[in-house]
Design a protein around this motif. Sequence first.
Motif, short mmCIF file in Angstrom:
data_model
loop_
_atom_site.label_atom_id
_atom_site.label_comp_id
_atom_site.label_asym_id
_atom_site.label_seq_id
_atom_site.Cartn_x
_atom_site.Cartn_y
_atom_site.Cartn_z
N GLU A 111 3.07 -9.99 5.54
CA GLU A 111 4.37 -10.35 6.11
C GLU A 111 5.22 -11.16 5.14
OE1 GLU A 111 3.38 -12.30 9.77
OE2 GLU A 111 2.72 -10.42 10.70
N TYR A 112 6.51 -10.83 5.08
CA TYR A 112 7.46 -11.58 4.26
C TYR A 112 8.15 -12.63 5.12
CZ TYR A 112 7.26 -8.16 0.47
OH TYR A 112 6.85 -7.38 -0.57
N ASP A 113 8.50 -13.72 4.50
CA ASP A 113 9.36 -14.71 5.15
C ASP A 113 10.79 -14.37 4.75
OD1 ASP A 113 10.79 -16.83 6.08
OD2 ASP A 113 9.82 -18.35 4.82
N ILE A 128 -1.37 -6.15 2.47
CA ILE A 128 -0.75 -4.82 2.50
C ILE A 128 0.01 -4.68 3.82
CG2 ILE A 128 -1.31 -2.36 2.69
CD1 ILE A 128 -3.71 -2.97 0.80
N TYR A 129 1.21 -4.14 3.76
CA TYR A 129 1.95 -3.94 5.01
C TYR A 129 2.16 -2.46 5.27
CZ TYR A 129 5.96 -4.39 1.73
OH TYR A 129 6.82 -4.30 0.68
N ALA A 130 2.30 -2.15 6.55
CA ALA A 130 2.26 -0.76 7.02
C ALA A 130 3.26 0.14 6.31
CB ALA A 130 2.48 -0.72 8.52
N SER A 131 4.48 -0.36 6.11
CA SER A 131 5.51 0.50 5.53
C SER A 131 5.29 0.73 4.03
CB SER A 131 6.89 -0.10 5.76
OG SER A 131 6.98 -1.36 5.13
N ARG A 132 4.42 -0.07 3.44
CA ARG A 132 4.17 0.10 2.01
C ARG A 132 2.74 -0.33 1.70
NH1 ARG A 132 6.14 -2.04 -3.10
NH2 ARG A 132 5.77 -0.32 -4.53
N PRO A 133 1.77 0.55 1.94
CA PRO A 133 0.36 0.15 1.87
C PRO A 133 -0.18 0.07 0.45
CG PRO A 133 0.53 2.42 2.59
CD PRO A 133 1.93 1.94 2.35
N ARG A 160 -0.83 -3.11 -2.50
CA ARG A 160 -0.75 -4.55 -2.77
C ARG A 160 0.18 -4.79 -3.98
NH1 ARG A 160 -4.72 -7.38 -0.70
NH2 ARG A 160 -6.24 -5.68 -0.79
N HIS A 161 1.17 -5.67 -3.82
CA HIS A 161 2.12 -5.87 -4.92
C HIS A 161 2.82 -7.23 -4.81
CE1 HIS A 161 4.50 -4.34 -1.56
NE2 HIS A 161 5.52 -5.01 -2.09
N ILE A 162 3.30 -7.68 -5.94
CA ILE A 162 4.13 -8.90 -6.01
C ILE A 162 5.44 -8.49 -6.69
CG2 ILE A 162 4.41 -11.17 -7.11
CD1 ILE A 162 1.43 -11.62 -6.82
N HIS A 163 6.55 -8.86 -6.07
CA HIS A 163 7.87 -8.58 -6.66
C HIS A 163 8.24 -9.69 -7.64
CE1 HIS A 163 9.08 -5.47 -3.66
NE2 HIS A 163 8.27 -6.16 -2.87
N VAL A 164 8.97 -9.32 -8.66
CA VAL A 164 9.41 -10.33 -9.62
C VAL A 164 10.67 -9.87 -10.36
CG1 VAL A 164 7.85 -9.46 -11.43
CG2 VAL A 164 8.68 -11.82 -11.57
FE FE Z 1 7.32 -5.56 -1.08
#
Ligand code: FE
Length: 219
Positions: free
Chosen positions: A134-136, A163-168, A170-174
């Motif tokens: 989940e994102y804040d 991992i979230y359902a819409s994008r299964p 694992r990742h970190i944005h930067v």
């Molecule tokens: Fe993401």
Amino acid sequence: MKRTIVLTILALFLTACLPNEGQPPLATNTPLLSTPTPASVPQTSTQPEASSLAPESDFFAQKGITLPAPTCSDLTQSQTEGPYYTPNTPERNSLLEEGMPGTRLLLVGYVLDQNCQPLPNAWLDFWQADANGEYDNVGYRLRGHQFTDAQGRYYLETVLPGIYASRPIRHIHVKVQAEGGEVLTTQLYFPDQPVEGLTVTLEDRGDYLVGYFDFVVQR
Ligand code: FE
């Protein structure tokens, strides 16, 4: 008697003078004593640099982390920003909060230019899902920016993203930007679901993971 007094005074006078005469040898010794000083001059001259790096270098040293020598082939590829970026994040190296669930992750590496030279003061802005995926999107939980140190290094204390359902995956944005350069927006992935050129190298330290990743950006 007078002669004795005069002689005593003379003797005292001479005795008083002797240390003064002894000073030249001492002074002669000074260069010898100070011979190590030139050797210590570089130390002294590195001290201000070291102290200006203190928080970062202390941190890497404390964690026993020596970054592998960077190898650069291409610029780090960009990836979509996605819908969850929030600007104006707090500046911080740790996204951890008390009671935050998840596997502790320490992400470390260099920001380099296209000639593989480390870039001090490069800007990095991270955002990610929590361990539950989940994102804040209201506040700044698991969001933060920082700048590379004088050696072009960054470190981020965080948790392994879920991992979230819409994008299964694992990742970190930067987002990464060299001083005066263009902003690179990308994502980092993990060895369980690797993406070529963007996968963090993980080291298991028992109670936490260390993830190594170097960014190569245009200056
Ligand atoms: Fe993401």
